[in-house]
Scaffold this active site. Sequence first.
Site, PDB file in Angstrom:
ATOM      1  N   HIS A 310       0.848  -1.182   0.000  1.00  0.00           N
ATOM      2  CA  HIS A 310       0.000   0.000   0.000  1.00  0.00           C
ATOM      3  C   HIS A 310       0.887   1.237   0.000  1.00  0.00           C
ATOM      4  O   HIS A 310       1.993   1.214   0.542  1.00  0.00           O
ATOM      5  CB  HIS A 310      -0.914   0.004   1.240  1.00  0.00           C
ATOM      6  CG  HIS A 310      -2.036   0.989   1.150  1.00  0.00           C
ATOM      7  ND1 HIS A 310      -1.880   2.322   1.461  1.00  0.00           N
ATOM      8  CD2 HIS A 310      -3.338   0.834   0.792  1.00  0.00           C
ATOM      9  CE1 HIS A 310      -3.035   2.943   1.290  1.00  0.00           C
ATOM     10  NE2 HIS A 310      -3.932   2.076   0.893  1.00  0.00           N
ATOM     11  N   ASP A 366      -8.016  -4.273  -0.506  1.00  0.00           N
ATOM     12  CA  ASP A 366      -8.579  -4.775  -1.768  1.00  0.00           C
ATOM     13  C   ASP A 366      -8.419  -6.285  -1.931  1.00  0.00           C
ATOM     14  O   ASP A 366      -9.073  -6.882  -2.790  1.00  0.00           O
ATOM     15  CB  ASP A 366      -7.903  -4.085  -2.954  1.00  0.00           C
ATOM     16  CG  ASP A 366      -8.093  -2.583  -2.929  1.00  0.00           C
ATOM     17  OD1 ASP A 366      -9.256  -2.149  -2.863  1.00  0.00           O
ATOM     18  OD2 ASP A 366      -7.098  -1.850  -2.959  1.00  0.00           O
TER      19      ASP A 366
END
Length: 427
Positions: A310, A366
């Site tokens: 991320h 996600d």
Amino acid sequence: MSRTAHETPGVPEPRTAAGKNVVQAELAVSEPVMGRPAVAAADLAREGYLVYDPGLADTAICRSEITYIDGDAGILLYRGYPAQQVAEKCTFLQTAHLLTTGELPTGAQEERWLARIAASTLPANPVWGPLFDAMPAGTHPMAMLAAATSVMTSLAPDGASAIEQAGFDLLATMPALAAHAFARVEDRPRRPYDPSAGYVENFLHMCFGDSPVATDPAMVHALETLLVLHADHEQNCSTATLRLVSSSNAGFFSSVSAALSALWGPLHGGANQAVIEMLQAIRDDGGDLGKYVARAKDRNDPFRLMGFGHRVYRTFDARARVIREVAREVCGKAAHDPLLDMALELEEIARNDEFFLERKLYPNVDFYSGLIYRAMGFPVEMFTALFAVGRAPGWIAHWTEAATAPERRIGRPAQLYTGPATRDLQF
């Protein structure tokens, strides 16, 4: 404040008379409640320098009271409350109240809040049927949502003077628009909007009618949890886009339309779709995870493992922990999904592999969310649109904050010009 050039990346290195490379400037320092302090770039600009920061990872573009992220500790706070606690104890609309007003609602406040959302006439506006019918076959749902929110500028009050009502209209209408997009993609019948039903229940009924998905409490809880965990995430790409567009005094719905287009990107909200497509491609190729892990480690191979790492987090994303457990529950109730087994195995490989640990590549929000949407029966094209439904409260909160900020200025980033120097045309 005095720093040598090698301590100040991106700043030019002027020569002093003594031959030393030194930049000297008095820089004002702003201290936040939490996080890193910031120096005033304007002070450096007065000395003749820019701050070079591709991607703006180390540039604070605003002061904000809404959300705070500690990427090293894996912490996400909504108005000071840990997001995972909010997801466990609050509904999505309670979360929306928290983000947009600053506090969780009392009983009476919540009743008024829900009544204002239910009173919006936009979700049932007759324009939506013809608009979505006019979308060419194959149009992505995110393109549909971006177009529809632009149309909202002509259907409802917009702008700083009407932001409260615009916020209620967006919260009420986003699920209806996503349901219209779903019906268009799947060629399903449209079902009427029912403001008397629960927020999530109404949306699932608009999509699936009276099927078990729409009535199963576990499915309703799963989607509500996802919406809460997607509600805001500081100055991410789509939110920063919304703030930049709004800085020109563009209206609220125009700014949201721009944010939707930014969210669509596969490096942002589109990543949940990319995860499922990656897992399916691995399965279609025989399911050899070791082969694809090796490819991910190969610098010369363009393949990348989607859903890992991320831009902000350098440890396990707290949202991903919650969503993983929801995925186990939901996928256990639906028909067995072999992609969930692959995802769990891939996570286990990554959590015990030095390559991933050294680079702090952990599953992000996600990685599992798409598996939940898939278990509910949504096609992959809808995944980012569902993310967008959840992000509406954050966009309302940030637009409002930006519109009323004392330091409000039109966004106009600088650049380092690297093209030709001045030259004359020669004929």
